[in-house]
Design a protein around this motif. Structure first.
Motif, PDB file in Angstrom:
ATOM      1  N   GLY A 207       0.792  -1.228   0.000  1.00 20.52           N
ATOM      2  CA  GLY A 207       0.000   0.000   0.000  1.00 20.52           C
ATOM      3  C   GLY A 207       0.817   1.267   0.000  1.00 20.52           C
ATOM      4  O   GLY A 207       0.286   2.352  -0.183  1.00 20.52           O
ATOM      5  N   GLY A 208       2.139   1.170   0.209  1.00 20.04           N
ATOM      6  CA  GLY A 208       2.984   2.358   0.216  1.00 20.04           C
ATOM      7  C   GLY A 208       2.795   3.256   1.415  1.00 20.04           C
ATOM      8  O   GLY A 208       3.224   4.402   1.415  1.00 20.04           O
ATOM      9  N   ALA A 209       2.133   2.748   2.471  1.00 22.40           N
ATOM     10  CA  ALA A 209       1.850   3.598   3.624  1.00 22.40           C
ATOM     11  C   ALA A 209       3.032   3.682   4.581  1.00 22.40           C
ATOM     12  O   ALA A 209       3.046   4.530   5.463  1.00 22.40           O
ATOM     13  CB  ALA A 209       0.619   3.063   4.360  1.00 22.40           C
ATOM     14  N   ARG A 210       4.011   2.790   4.435  1.00 27.81           N
ATOM     15  CA  ARG A 210       5.192   2.806   5.293  1.00 27.81           C
ATOM     16  C   ARG A 210       6.428   3.058   4.436  1.00 27.81           C
ATOM     17  O   ARG A 210       6.383   3.015   3.214  1.00 27.81           O
ATOM     18  CB  ARG A 210       5.334   1.462   6.018  1.00 27.81           C
ATOM     19  N   LYS A 211       7.555   3.314   5.109  1.00 28.59           N
ATOM     20  CA  LYS A 211       8.795   3.515   4.389  1.00 28.59           C
ATOM     21  C   LYS A 211       9.128   2.292   3.539  1.00 28.59           C
ATOM     22  O   LYS A 211       8.878   1.151   3.945  1.00 28.59           O
ATOM     23  CB  LYS A 211       9.951   3.749   5.368  1.00 28.59           C
ATOM     24  N   ALA A 212       9.708   2.541   2.356  1.00 29.13           N
ATOM     25  CA  ALA A 212      10.150   1.443   1.516  1.00 29.13           C
ATOM     26  C   ALA A 212      11.314   0.719   2.212  1.00 29.13           C
ATOM     27  O   ALA A 212      12.087   1.320   2.954  1.00 29.13           O
ATOM     28  CB  ALA A 212      10.589   1.966   0.159  1.00 29.13           C
ATOM     29  N   ILE A 213      11.400  -0.578   1.982  1.00 31.44           N
ATOM     30  CA  ILE A 213      12.503  -1.368   2.554  1.00 31.44           C
ATOM     31  C   ILE A 213      13.742  -1.133   1.704  1.00 31.44           C
ATOM     32  O   ILE A 213      13.725  -1.327   0.484  1.00 31.44           O
ATOM     33  CB  ILE A 213      12.137  -2.857   2.579  1.00 31.44           C
ATOM     34  N   GLU A 214      14.831  -0.684   2.331  1.00 32.70           N
ATOM     35  CA  GLU A 214      16.048  -0.341   1.601  1.00 32.70           C
ATOM     36  C   GLU A 214      17.180  -1.298   1.957  1.00 32.70           C
ATOM     37  O   GLU A 214      17.365  -1.646   3.119  1.00 32.70           O
ATOM     38  CB  GLU A 214      16.466   1.097   1.914  1.00 32.70           C
ATOM     39  N   GLU A 215      17.922  -1.690   0.939  1.00 29.46           N
ATOM     40  CA  GLU A 215      19.080  -2.571   1.123  1.00 29.46           C
ATOM     41  C   GLU A 215      20.254  -1.980   0.360  1.00 29.46           C
ATOM     42  O   GLU A 215      20.167  -1.748  -0.849  1.00 29.46           O
ATOM     43  CB  GLU A 215      18.773  -3.979   0.595  1.00 29.46           C
ATOM     44  N   VAL A 216      21.333  -1.671   1.068  1.00 32.98           N
ATOM     45  CA  VAL A 216      22.504  -1.072   0.449  1.00 32.98           C
ATOM     46  C   VAL A 216      23.436  -2.177  -0.052  1.00 32.98           C
ATOM     47  O   VAL A 216      23.830  -3.067   0.714  1.00 32.98           O
ATOM     48  CB  VAL A 216      23.248  -0.154   1.442  1.00 32.98           C
ATOM     49  N   LEU A 217      23.793  -2.114  -1.351  1.00 39.39           N
ATOM     50  CA  LEU A 217      24.661  -3.111  -1.979  1.00 39.39           C
ATOM     51  C   LEU A 217      25.905  -2.441  -2.538  1.00 39.39           C
ATOM     52  O   LEU A 217      25.844  -1.300  -2.999  1.00 39.39           O
ATOM     53  CB  LEU A 217      23.926  -3.820  -3.126  1.00 39.39           C
ATOM     54  N   ALA A 223      25.750  -5.405  -9.489  1.00 40.08           N
ATOM     55  CA  ALA A 223      25.861  -5.888 -10.863  1.00 40.08           C
ATOM     56  C   ALA A 223      25.323  -7.312 -10.985  1.00 40.08           C
ATOM     57  O   ALA A 223      24.684  -7.666 -11.994  1.00 40.08           O
ATOM     58  CB  ALA A 223      27.324  -5.836 -11.311  1.00 40.08           C
ATOM     59  N   GLU A 224      25.542  -8.137  -9.947  1.00 42.08           N
ATOM     60  CA  GLU A 224      25.043  -9.511  -9.965  1.00 42.08           C
ATOM     61  C   GLU A 224      23.517  -9.555  -9.886  1.00 42.08           C
ATOM     62  O   GLU A 224      22.864 -10.369 -10.535  1.00 42.08           O
ATOM     63  CB  GLU A 224      25.622 -10.296  -8.777  1.00 42.08           C
ATOM     64  N   VAL A 225      22.957  -8.644  -9.104  1.00 37.16           N
ATOM     65  CA  VAL A 225      21.510  -8.669  -8.859  1.00 37.16           C
ATOM     66  C   VAL A 225      20.730  -8.020  -9.997  1.00 37.16           C
ATOM     67  O   VAL A 225      19.708  -8.545 -10.451  1.00 37.16           O
ATOM     68  CB  VAL A 225      21.187  -7.955  -7.525  1.00 37.16           C
ATOM     69  N   GLU A 226      21.221  -6.881 -10.500  1.00 30.66           N
ATOM     70  CA  GLU A 226      20.435  -6.090 -11.449  1.00 30.66           C
ATOM     71  C   GLU A 226      20.808  -6.323 -12.908  1.00 30.66           C
ATOM     72  O   GLU A 226      20.094  -5.852 -13.814  1.00 30.66           O
ATOM     73  CB  GLU A 226      20.570  -4.597 -11.111  1.00 30.66           C
ATOM     74  N   LEU A 227      21.941  -6.987 -13.176  1.00 28.22           N
ATOM     75  CA  LEU A 227      22.331  -7.392 -14.540  1.00 28.22           C
ATOM     76  C   LEU A 227      22.300  -6.231 -15.530  1.00 28.22           C
ATOM     77  O   LEU A 227      22.977  -5.241 -15.335  1.00 28.22           O
ATOM     78  CB  LEU A 227      21.426  -8.548 -14.987  1.00 28.22           C
TER      79      LEU A 227
END
Length: 540
Positions: A207-217, A223-227
């Motif tokens: 619903g976007g009512a809370r902060k987005a979950i952030e992961e610092v890479l 590069a491995e995850v997003e190709l």
């Protein structure tokens, strides 16, 4: 009185310190770019609220904090500006949300007179739109620093480089991206910080009512995850570096370049990065120039200017509230100030901080803060209040109205309520009220930048003042200032009428259209007519 080694008193040192902690800014945009949603998201990320709302939300998502009027919540648009005070990272953020609709641009203009920086919000699919351009012209005229936030990157949109090119080509503002999106518009994966090179991958909350979950890479893991999405983003970042599109503080403060950030306010993507940019880059309050073109330093005794009037925010009390931007000094509730227009004392026993429709008593305030003075019947938009040495700040000009109606009370028995309501809405600047001996007080002419302002007047006259009105359109579209010598001649010409503006007693001549105006100017060159402000820039 203690004095430090620089010669400053303890209070002057305190004021300078507190002013340096303040960031006072407005969000400007075209309608539907997501301005009120961004305002809500900034409040959420600063922990000022616990759950973000949306105007047309679902489930338990409530209306946005800044849209407090019933008519705003019903229509899903911002009609009046709202002040939100947020404490974040040892800073005090004074966020002024503004109406996006062009019909309410005069209210936005007043707000821009009270801020030190603007956040220009762009729709990723639409880019620069007419109202955005109009409001940017106001910022340019004031040499105001502008931070750009490209919103709705979680929806299909244009190429990021294309948007940057449009900013530079159409408004001459050099874009300097601080972060860069990974994934095309509509497939938003995360953001690369151009200064550190770190990648923040984001996951939307339900619903976007809370902060987005952030992961610092780190870059290798990203590069491995997003190709391919990562590869494309890196190629675009290299191009930006080759073009020299790096942040430059001097050109930003001069209004020549704009740091750009990407995100999606509804999903709470990239909002935290924008908040950090506001704290780190937006200017703190500085000396304000008075009507004599002399600066009044922030450390000097209190001074402030009324930039907005609003009545009946509290339905339980028929109050009238003046929003004042503190320009200098320390404000203390209860101090007696001088009203520059009348020279009379003005007591500040009832002073509040406002968060949307919510209020709380405020005891002290410093430069950059916005205070709301309750029961301020004696004040009007543009008035200066001061303590100590006299100061008067330049007036906040009115826009050139383009729409005109005659207002009459539906119920003659409620004429007193009619008069009181029209006078109140005039004082707030909801519309400009024009009168003449010919029409009389019972049939004032309402003048507005856009026709939606008349809907607001009708709604408030019925709901707040219990005096429903009828409005009849007038066939005029141009207004000019005139003087007492020219007025009688102009009033006698076909397609023209002279009325007096109630708020300042200034004479205005209304003309059917620009073609008729040109004929009058050609046939009567000796008559004095002067243009008013049109959308924040001189109409002439």
């Amino acid at each position: 009185m203690s004095v430090d080694t620089t010669g400053a008193t303890k209070q002057e040192t305190e004021v300078a310190h507190e002013a340096a902690r303040r960031r006072t800014f407005a969000v400007i945009s075209h309608p539907d770019a997501g301005k009120s949603t961004l305002t809500e998201a900034l409040a959420l990320h600063s922990a000022a609220i616990s759950s973000a709302g949306a105007v047309h939300g679902k489930g338990d998502r409530r209306g946005v904090t800044s849209d407090w009027m019933e008519m705003e919540q019903d229509r899903g648009i911002s009609i009046t500006s709202a002040a939100l005070r947020i404490d974040y990272d040892d800073r005090v953020l004074n966020l002024l949300d503004t109406p996006g609709h062009a019909d309410f641009s005069e209210d936005t203009y007043r707000v821009l007179s009270a801020v030190d920086c603007a956040i220009m919000l762009l729709d990723s699919a639409k880019g620069l739109e007419p109202q955005t351009l109009k409001l940017f012209d106001v910022c340019r005229a004031r040499k105001m620093p502008v931070i750009t936030f490209v919103n709705k990157w979680d929806r299909p949109g244009r190429e990021p480089l294309e948007l940057l090119d449009e900013i530079e080509q159409r408004i001459g503002l050099r874009p300097t991206p601080l972060n860069w999106p990974v994934g095309i518009a509509g497939d938003f994966r995360g953001l690369v910080d151009r200064r550190s090179g770190t990648y923040t991958k984001m996951t939307r909350t339900p619903g976007g009512a809370r902060k987005a979950i952030e992961e610092v890479l780190d870059p290798d893991r990203a590069a491995e995850v997003e190709l391919d999405a990562w590869t494309q983003a890196q190629e675009e970042i290299e191009l930006l570096e080759a073009l020299g599109a790096d942040f430059d503080a001097e050109s930003f403060m001069a209004g020549e370049s704009s740091p750009v950030l990407f995100g999606a306010a509804l999903s709470n993507f990239g909002v935290g990065q924008l908040l950090e940019a506001i704290v780190g880059l937006a200017p703190a309050p500085s000396a304000k120039v008075d009507e004599k073109d002399e600066p009044r330093a922030v450390e000097t005794p209190f001074s402030g200017q009324v930039f907005k009037m609003q009545a009946n925010m509290d339905k339980n009390h028929r109050d009238r509230m003046a929003f004042v931007r503190v320009s200098s000094g320390r404000f203390e509730r209860g101090m007696v100030l001088t009203h520059a227009v009348t020279g009379r004392p003005f007591a500040t026993k009832y002073t509040q901080a406002v968060f949307g429709a919510d209020r709380s008593t405020i005891d002290t305030a410093f430069p950059g803060d916005v205070i709301a003075l309750v029961n301020a019947q004696a004040l009007s938009v543009g008035d200066t209040l001061y303590d100590g040495p006299k100061v008067i700040y330049p007036p906040i000009p009115s826009f050139a109205p383009e729409h005109f109606v005659v207002a009459r009370a539906k119920d003659a028995g409620k004429y007193k309520q009619f008069q009181r309501g029209i006078a109140q809405l005039d004082a707030e600047g909801v519309v400009q009220v024009l009168t003449s001996d010919v029409r009389g007080e019972q049939a004032p002419v309402l003048a507005a930048v856009g026709p939606l302002q008349f809907d607001v007047v009708k709604h408030r006259m019925e709901q707040e003042f219990r005096s429903p009105i009828d409005v009849s359109p007038l066939d005029y579209s141009v207004a000019r200032r005139t003087d007492a010598e020219s007025a009688p001649v102009l009033h006698g010409l076909s397609g023209a009428e002279v009325l007096r503006r109630r708020s300042d007693d200034e004479l205005l001549v209304l003309v059917h259209n620009k073609w008729r105006l040109k004929v009058i100017e050609r046939d009567h060159p000796s008559l004095w007519m002067e243009a008013l402000l049109a959308g924040g820039v001189d109409e002439s």
